[in-house]
Design a protein around this motif. Structure first.
Motif, PDB file in Angstrom:
ATOM      1  N   LEU A 231       0.825  -1.205   0.000  1.00 10.57           N
ATOM      2  CA  LEU A 231       0.000   0.000   0.000  1.00 10.57           C
ATOM      3  C   LEU A 231       0.859   1.254   0.000  1.00 10.57           C
ATOM      4  O   LEU A 231       0.582   2.226  -0.714  1.00 10.57           O
ATOM      5  N   LEU A 232       1.890   1.263   0.828  1.00 12.39           N
ATOM      6  CA  LEU A 232       2.796   2.416   0.857  1.00 12.39           C
ATOM      7  C   LEU A 232       3.473   2.598  -0.498  1.00 12.39           C
ATOM      8  O   LEU A 232       3.653   3.730  -0.974  1.00 12.39           O
ATOM      9  N   GLY A 233       3.838   1.484  -1.129  1.00 17.90           N
ATOM     10  CA  GLY A 233       4.440   1.564  -2.456  1.00 17.90           C
ATOM     11  C   GLY A 233       3.484   2.158  -3.483  1.00 17.90           C
ATOM     12  O   GLY A 233       3.889   2.949  -4.341  1.00 17.90           O
ATOM     13  N   LEU A 234       2.202   1.801  -3.385  1.00 14.94           N
ATOM     14  CA  LEU A 234       1.200   2.374  -4.284  1.00 14.94           C
ATOM     15  C   LEU A 234       1.055   3.875  -4.067  1.00 14.94           C
ATOM     16  O   LEU A 234       0.919   4.648  -5.027  1.00 14.94           O
ATOM     17  N   VAL A 235       1.069   4.288  -2.799  1.00 12.11           N
ATOM     18  CA  VAL A 235       0.949   5.712  -2.486  1.00 12.11           C
ATOM     19  C   VAL A 235       2.140   6.489  -3.042  1.00 12.11           C
ATOM     20  O   VAL A 235       1.983   7.513  -3.723  1.00 12.11           O
ATOM     21  N   VAL A 236       3.347   5.999  -2.763  1.00 11.94           N
ATOM     22  CA  VAL A 236       4.550   6.688  -3.234  1.00 11.94           C
ATOM     23  C   VAL A 236       4.601   6.688  -4.758  1.00 11.94           C
ATOM     24  O   VAL A 236       4.904   7.716  -5.385  1.00 11.94           O
TER      25      VAL A 236
END
Length: 487
Positions: A231-236
């Motif tokens: 999820l953090l990777g998608l946000v970044v």
């Protein structure tokens, strides 16, 4: 109902023990006798909420990914796809409450998170491709029938565990991951083969950047943040994609702040025989996976699952699946990545996961929250999808490692099932001369591979077998492998 808990410090007689010897034992300590099993404990409200939110974070991407795949495939607009994602969150919450809280003989009453099963994605795309609302209606009709059939079969299916050893479940899980990887590759190129920028260096570079970010976060972070690395990777990745110019804000602008997944939003369900057959096969796949997950989770929380627990869990899965299309959701099954979260955090309370189910319902009632996910450009999602879908295949391989491939014809079973299951991926036009209705099943490598694995396992390991000692648990138990990573 869940199996009766047994604590290590309780005086519990073995099944074959002399009852007179048991009577001579001292009564268990009153505090130990009155103490609840950790599965049935409730936590302070704040810890209950944060722990439940952690479960939602661990499986959120897995819930919204199937409708994100299906929506464009059947020809839905971005707004309609966002609606499907919200509906999937809502129905995942309902199914999770059925599984954790339960009623009557429905629900394993274990800390299980339920959501949209990846196993049904490929067959659903084959059923509804380019058919718009009619395609969705046919998919929903097939899921309803498959869910009701699964509910009726649950009391009998739970007795057939020995016919679904790791050689079958591992093959199926591997095919699920491998069958979905081409979707991630398509996303990485842009998702629309007719677009001018399809396969451009910009799109593929964004996918590669996102993939590297996810891997780096997974390596560097710990605990809760590591669990939500995707999820953090998608946000970044999405933030990086904004100045690149491949982010579309249209879905968020048109989304309502509050809404409800209107029953049968895309029309009344339609019933086509071929579609029903395909989804019934998927339901059997989901029931097989869920059985393995229930057995594994029972061990992790120190409440071994018996036939009644498995039956209740399967009934919750199948009833949740039958109800989901009413609210525009899809087939539900246990999310095994959350089993890993239970093992890591040691928080075994089923009420924590029930709190997560409540959070999912709230998210499903806030369309703008679901539409935010639609901001993620497809190349960014493709980069993360390589990890997400690849981890499913890796879990299947891990399961096959416990399948005693060196014994009997198990390696041959895997070879034939995987080979036939890969036909729709490696040679998409292989069955072009077959009737269209048959293609609904044949074009799904998961469905065909599962059927082949089950039939060959029966032929080689059960039919005509000479009486003798029972095979070891390593050879037969679907609970032996570690929990799979995603659905």
């Amino acid at each position: 109902m869940a199996a009766t808990p047994r604590f290590r410090n309780e005086a519990v007689a073995a099944p074959d023990a002399d009852p007179h010897l048991d009577l001579a034992r001292p009564a268990p300590d009153s505090d130990s006798a009155d103490r609840k099993h950790p599965v049935d404990e409730t936590l302070p409200p704040l810890r209950m909420f944060t722990s439940g939110l952690q479960h939602v974070a661990a499986m959120y991407a897995g819930v919204v990914a199937p409708p994100m795949i299906l929506g464009p495939a059947v020809g839905l607009t971005p707004e309609e796809t966002a609606f499907l994602m919200g509906a999937s969150l809502f129905t995942a919450g309902l199914a999770t409450l059925l599984q954790t809280l339960g009623f009557w003989r429905i629900g394993a009453r274990l800390p299980f998170v339920n959501g949209v099963s990846f196993a049904g994605v490929t067959p659903m795309v084959a059923i509804g491709k380019d058919r718009g609302h009619d395609g969705i209606a046919v998919i929903f009709g097939a899921i309803i029938v498959a869910g009701l059939l699964g509910f009726l079969l649950a009391p009998y299916f739970c007795k057939l565990v020995r016919f679904f050893p790791p050689v079958v479940t591992g093959t199926v899980i591997t095919l699920i991951g491998v069958s979905l990887l081409p979707v991630a590759f398509n996303w990485s190129q842009g998702g629309n083969a007719t677009a001018g920028d399809y396969g451009s260096t910009t799109n593929i570079t964004m996918a590669a950047v996102t993939l590297v970010i996810v891997l780096a976060l997974r390596k560097l972070l710990r605990g809760f943040l590591q669990q939500i690395a995707i999820l953090l990777g998608l946000v970044v990745g999405t933030l990086i994609a904004i100045p690149v110019g491949i982010t579309d804000f249209g879905a968020v602008k048109d989304a309502d702040l509050v809404g409800f997944p209107t029953p049968f939003h895309f029309g009344a369900p339609q019933f086509e025989v071929a579609a029903i057959v395909s989804m019934c096969i998927v339901m059997l796949v989901c029931m097989t996976e869920s059985t393995a997950d229930i057995l594994a989770l029972g061990r992790i929380v120190d409440r071994p699952a018996d036939e009644r627990t498995i039956e209740g869990g399967l009934r919750a899965d199948t009833l949740g699946s039958a109800i989901s299309p009413l609210f525009n959701g899809f087939m539900c099954s246990a999310f095994a990545q959350n089993i890993g979260l239970v093992a890591m955090t040691k928080v075994r309370s089923r009420f924590v996961v029930a709190a997560g189910g409540g959070i999912l319902i709230v998210l499903g009632l806030v369309p703008v929250a679901a539409s935010v996910i639609a901001l993620v450009p497809l190349p960014v999602l493709g980069g993360a999808g390589i990890v997400l879908f690849g981890s499913v295949a890796a879990s299947g391989i891990q399961t096959l490692a416990t399948a005693a491939l060196e014994k009997g014809e198990n390696a041959l079973i895997v070879a034939a099932a995987v080979g036939i299951g890969l036909i729709p991926i490696a040679a998409p036009d292989f069955y072009h001369a077959f009737p269209k209705d048959a293609l609904v099943v044949l074009d799904s490598g998961i469905s065909t591979g599962c059927v082949v694995a089950i039939v060959l396992n029966l032929a080689f390991n059960h039919l005509g077998r000479k009486p003798g000692p029972e095979p070891s648990e390593r050879e037969t138990s679907p609970a032996a492998p570690a929990p799979v990573a995603a659905h």
